[in-house]
Structures are given as structure tokens and as C-alpha cells.
Design a protein around this motif. Sequence first.
Motif, short mmCIF file in Angstrom:
data_model
loop_
_atom_site.label_atom_id
_atom_site.label_comp_id
_atom_site.label_asym_id
_atom_site.label_seq_id
_atom_site.Cartn_x
_atom_site.Cartn_y
_atom_site.Cartn_z
N MET A 26 25.92 -2.18 -1.81
CA MET A 26 25.01 -1.21 -2.68
C MET A 26 24.98 -2.26 -4.01
SD MET A 26 28.06 1.89 -2.30
CE MET A 26 29.28 0.82 -2.30
N VAL A 47 23.78 3.29 5.27
CA VAL A 47 24.33 2.35 4.52
C VAL A 47 25.79 2.48 4.36
CG1 VAL A 47 24.86 1.70 1.75
CG2 VAL A 47 22.36 2.58 2.73
N ALA A 49 29.87 0.42 3.37
CA ALA A 49 30.55 -0.52 2.51
C ALA A 49 31.92 -0.93 3.14
CB ALA A 49 30.75 0.23 1.25
N VAL A 54 34.52 2.83 0.36
CA VAL A 54 34.00 4.11 0.70
C VAL A 54 35.00 5.32 0.31
CG1 VAL A 54 33.56 5.61 2.68
CG2 VAL A 54 33.19 3.08 3.01
N VAL A 64 27.57 6.92 1.78
CA VAL A 64 28.04 5.50 2.31
C VAL A 64 29.21 5.75 3.30
CG1 VAL A 64 29.25 3.52 1.16
CG2 VAL A 64 27.50 4.92 -0.10
#
Length: 354
Positions: A26, A47, A49, A54, A64
Motif C-alpha cells: 500500500m 490488495v 500486505a 493486516v 487488505v
Amino acid sequence: MEFIQEKTSVWERLQQEDRPIALYGMGDGADKILRVFADKGIKASTVFASDEFVRGHSFAGFRVQKLSEVVEQYGEDIVIVLSFASQRPELLERFYELDARFDLVAPDVPVAGGGLFDLDFVHAHADEFQRAYDWMADETARQVFSDIVNFKISGKIDYLRHCETDKDEVFRNILKPHGHECFADLGAYNGDTIRELLSYTDGAYDSITALEPDKRNFKKLSRYAEESLTGKVELVQAGGWSEDTVLTFAAKAGRNSALAKQGIPTQMRSLDSVLGGAPCTMLKLDVEGAEHQALLGAQQTIKTHHPRLNVACYHRNEDLFDLPALLKEFDPSYKLYLRHHPYVPAWDVNLYAV
């Protein structure tokens, strides 16, 4: 240009992709990539992470996820688009593991300036790229040049791994610092490059001149100088530029602080003005996309004293050919070396001149 191996840009690949596309990361890099996606009609599916980041939040309209959730939803036949940068060894290892397991690409979006480093850009500047490539002084520099260009076209991180070298190689074989350096550091951050240089000279130097525009970074730099430097030191809270002026600056208190349309009016200085003819034996510029302007502001110093140079060469699309051309214009006797130190995407690409 025989050193160009890639015939399809990463953006064309993604336009033709029918598998799910998952953005990893991000922030500013992801925002830039999503803007290109919107312009080119590329659709992101999700998306994700790193697990530790998260927290049930959203980014750009996506919830996310963790990678495990993405795989559970879409399977492993996905395309991962890396959308942030890192040099941390544990993250680099994670990138390499993902690249081995999935189809991973790291699209190149410029840190500063606009446009894309794609095949159209390369062909439009073919003569300039070829000239810069031919100027490279050793085989390693030519390989780095080739690999960086091919990475920027394709987004394949194997090119970056292939051309990585350690900074120790540069200091010992190219810059060769000694205990009587008159060092000028433009974009001094918190003094990290000064510390790095002095580690090769057992702390010895004749003079240090350091410019840093960001207020909080400058405080850290000043604290370091007060605690660790005892010789001739001049610290200037200003950015490196072609002349002494005031420009608008985005104060992010980080290494990526940069000129911006909105922000804080900031003093900019030319190195020629700061030094006033004083000697300079080594010059480092990492000024977040203002390298061309900062070199213009140092041209009398360069022409008079022929300092060894360490110039960041990755912020703008044109840096790979523009900055070598400018140095050769100032002093044709310079030998030019390009090196890439471990970083994904192609950050920490530096032009060394001796």
C-alpha cells in the motif's frame, strides 16, 4: 541497442492478463501503479500486505488481505504486482520467495517526474541510451546499465538480483576514500553517508559540507555532527539546486522528502555558492529527483576540483542517460561507473565518476 532484451513492457503484459492480479503493498507506490492501471484499463483483483500489517483495514476500495486469504480465494495461479520498495534483507528474501512461487512483477513508476519507462520511452531516446551505455567504464557498469533498463521495461526482479553489488566494492575499487577528503554531501539526511565515508578513513577528513532541507532530518544531522565530528564541518539547512532560491518543499521527515506543488517554502542552495571556491575532493548527491539541477549548481566546483562523484541515478526516467551526459559535458575526462546496490525495485542505482 543490442543490450535491450525485453520486447514487451510490463504494462502490455498486464493488459493482456486474464488471471487475477493482486497488488502487494500500500502507499504512494501502489497509488501510482493503480493510476496507471486506470489509464491502461488494467483491473486489480485484490490488495494484500505482509501478515503483520493486516488489521482489517481498506486501501483504494479493497479490503487488505493476507496472502493466505488471496490464495484461498483465487488459488496460486495469480499475478502479484509488487507495489512498494525495500532494501531490508528480510523483505528482499520475501520478494524472492514470492517470485519463485508466483508470477511476480515489480512495475517501474518514477520516484520523481512523470511518464513511464516503457519501450516507447526507450525507443524515443535510443541514441541517448546507447551513448550513455558506451560511456560506462567497465563491464560491470555496462551489465548494470543493461539489467536496469531491461528491469524497468519488464518488471522482472531477476534483472536486479543479477546486477547487485555491495557498496564496499565501490568504496574500495572506485571511490577509494582517504583521510584528507573535502567531502560535500547534498541530501545528507541524518548523516548516514558521512558515517559510511568515515568508516573507510578511520574517521579522518579535512572538511565536511552537508546540505539537508528537511527540518527534522537536519536536527538529526546536527546532533550527529555535535556528538561525532570534531573537524571542519559546515551544515546548511537547504536543498541542493542550480542557484540560491526558495522553492516549495514537501517535508516528510524521511529520505524521500522532495520538491512539491504544495508544502513548505524551503531554502535551496547551489554548491558553488556554499563552497565559494573552497576545495571539494568527493561529492555525493541524493536529492530526490533534483540531481540535474544540483549538478548545474555544482558545475564550477566540478570543473575546478574534479571531485569523485556519487550521484543517485534512479529518481527520474531520464536519469540513466541525462546525468552521465551532464557530467561528460562538465568534464569529458570523467570515467563513469553505474552500480546497483540491493533494493527492489531499481532504487539505489548510483552513478560513480572518477
